[in-house]
Write a protein that holds these residues in place. Structure first.
Motif, PDB file in Angstrom:
ATOM      1  N   ALA A 235       0.874  -1.177   0.000  1.00  0.00           N
ATOM      2  CA  ALA A 235       0.000   0.000   0.000  1.00  0.00           C
ATOM      3  C   ALA A 235       0.907   1.221   0.000  1.00  0.00           C
ATOM      4  N   ILE A 236       0.887   1.986  -1.094  1.00  0.00           N
ATOM      5  CA  ILE A 236       1.914   2.987  -1.356  1.00  0.00           C
ATOM      6  C   ILE A 236       1.300   4.388  -1.395  1.00  0.00           C
ATOM      7  N   PRO A 237       1.727   5.282  -0.511  1.00  0.00           N
ATOM      8  CA  PRO A 237       1.239   6.661  -0.599  1.00  0.00           C
ATOM      9  C   PRO A 237       1.920   7.404  -1.741  1.00  0.00           C
ATOM     10  N   ILE A 238       1.166   8.253  -2.432  1.00  0.00           N
ATOM     11  CA  ILE A 238       1.715   9.082  -3.502  1.00  0.00           C
ATOM     12  C   ILE A 238       1.160  10.498  -3.352  1.00  0.00           C
ATOM     13  N   SER A 239       1.941  11.483  -3.794  1.00  0.00           N
ATOM     14  CA  SER A 239       1.514  12.868  -3.655  1.00  0.00           C
ATOM     15  C   SER A 239       2.237  13.730  -4.677  1.00  0.00           C
ATOM     16  N   GLY A 240       1.857  15.001  -4.689  1.00  0.00           N
ATOM     17  CA  GLY A 240       2.522  15.948  -5.570  1.00  0.00           C
ATOM     18  C   GLY A 240       3.890  16.358  -5.078  1.00  0.00           C
ATOM     19  N   GLY A 241       4.205  16.070  -3.812  1.00  0.00           N
ATOM     20  CA  GLY A 241       5.540  16.297  -3.293  1.00  0.00           C
ATOM     21  C   GLY A 241       5.775  17.652  -2.674  1.00  0.00           C
ATOM     22  N   GLU A 242       4.704  18.420  -2.407  1.00  0.00           N
ATOM     23  CA  GLU A 242       4.870  19.729  -1.775  1.00  0.00           C
ATOM     24  C   GLU A 242       3.709  19.993  -0.838  1.00  0.00           C
ATOM     25  N   GLU A 243       3.991  20.019   0.451  1.00  0.00           N
ATOM     26  CA  GLU A 243       2.963  20.310   1.447  1.00  0.00           C
ATOM     27  C   GLU A 243       2.730  21.815   1.513  1.00  0.00           C
ATOM     28  N   MET A 244       1.472  22.222   1.527  1.00  0.00           N
ATOM     29  CA  MET A 244       1.133  23.651   1.600  1.00  0.00           C
ATOM     30  C   MET A 244      -0.222  23.797   2.278  1.00  0.00           C
ATOM     31  N   THR A 245      -0.465  24.969   2.816  1.00  0.00           N
ATOM     32  CA  THR A 245      -1.755  25.193   3.469  1.00  0.00           C
ATOM     33  C   THR A 245      -2.844  25.372   2.411  1.00  0.00           C
ATOM     34  N   ILE A 246      -4.074  25.149   2.840  1.00  0.00           N
ATOM     35  CA  ILE A 246      -5.207  25.354   1.940  1.00  0.00           C
ATOM     36  C   ILE A 246      -5.266  26.810   1.494  1.00  0.00           C
ATOM     37  N   ALA A 247      -4.964  27.721   2.396  1.00  0.00           N
ATOM     38  CA  ALA A 247      -4.971  29.142   2.029  1.00  0.00           C
ATOM     39  C   ALA A 247      -3.931  29.428   0.949  1.00  0.00           C
TER      40      ALA A 247
END
Length: 319
Positions: A235-247
């Motif tokens: 089970a592999i997590p994937i993301s865009g690679g940049e954490e940012m706030t909703i704002a």
């Protein structure tokens, strides 16, 4: 993906947001595709490839309606993307989540076993991690805080049980927030619809973080999950690679449209089942999915959406 040429592939949930993009890519790869959808409601999403696929209407929550289709087609690989939505928690929502996000998966697993499917790819969700410490990795324990995620987490355990019983390979991908053309209502589609109206954008909180993933990158990960030996039973997590706030996402979406935006934060409106941080570094995905990394930044993805003709963009964001 030359190795998918002439491969018989079934996509459950093929007319949906991610499913339609995946179906198009599979056709480009030369796969023979069985597109399974519950209704004709979003059939327009497959307009570009309809003459080159096998389309059937079947509801995964009703086992027999989909079993007949598999008996005739006998897919080698199955992508399960059909899913109920997250929503306000009630007991009805709990029952609906269980039926659509767990029982439906069991039904497709059962008929996959009968058809001797080689690889079953389950489109899971990073919401299963709840408010665990980020960034997510393959070793992050599930700690779901909503019925949608509870059912998704259970479904993955049934996938692993299916693998042990049938010998078929299973893979789960757990994406963060996916955005792009044809998406359902989510943060990005809401922003792209609201900003041109020059009305304040109301956010439930605004300090929560997300890690947006463009749909083309998500589809590439799904394709690799179906063929990568190292991904089996993972089970592999994937993301865009940049954490940012909703704002911050809101401000960047406005910039992509050449607009300014007023953000109205409503802290009291934050849901009881809110996930406050969501991100992963994609180290496990790169290792297990043959070097996969996201290629499209948020600015690039937003620019693609902003550059679409107005009528197409409106259809994409549900405006």
């Amino acid at each position: 993906m030359e190795c998918l040429r002439d491969c018989k592939v079934a996509v459950i949930g093929a007319t949906g947001f991610i499913g339609s993009h995946l179906t198009e890519r599979l056709v480009e790869c030369g796969a023979e595709v069985l597109a399974v959808a519950r209704t004709r409601e979003r059939l327009a999403n497959l307009a570009a490839v309809l003459p080159r696929i096998h389309l059937t209407l079947a509801d995964a929550t009703e086992r027999e309606s989909i079993a007949d289709v598999f008996r005739d087609f006998l897919p080698e690989k199955v992508f399960h993307l059909a899913s109920g939505r997250d929503g306000h928690e009630t007991f009805d929502q709990m029952r609906t989540s269980l039926r659509q996000n767990a029982e439906a998966v069991i039904n497709v697993l059962e008929i996959s076993a009968a058809a001797k499917v080689e690889t079953f790819v389950f489109c899971d969700s990073s919401k299963v991690y709840g408010n665990c410490q980020t960034s997510y990795s393959e070793d992050t324990p599930d700690d779901p805080v909503c019925s949608y995620a509870i059912a998704k987490s259970a479904a993955w355990r049934f996938c692993k049980l299916y693998s042990a019983v049938s010998g078929g390979h299973v893979v789960a991908l757990r994406p963060t927030m996916i955005y792009g053309p044809r998406q359902n209502l989510n943060l990005v589609s809401y922003l792209l619809a609201q900003i041109p109206r020059q009305t304040p954008v109301a956010l439930q909180g605004g300090w929560q973080t997300r890690d947006p993933l463009y749909v083309d990158d998500a589809v590439e990960a799904l394709l690799r999950a179906a063929i990568a030996p190292a991904a089996r039973n993972r089970a592999i997590p994937i993301s865009g690679g940049e954490e940012m706030t909703i704002a911050d996402i809101c401000r960047r979406a406005a910039a992509a449209l050449g607009e300014e935006v007023e953000i109205v934060s409503e802290p009291a409106a934050v849901r009881l089942t809110e996930v406050f941080r969501s991100c992963c570094d994609n180290v496990d995905a790169e290792r297990l999915l043959m070097g996969w990394r996201p290629r499209i930044s948020l600015e690039q993805g937003l620019a693609r959406l902003a550059g679409m003709p107005a009528a197409v963009r409106a259809a994409s964001v549900g405006a």
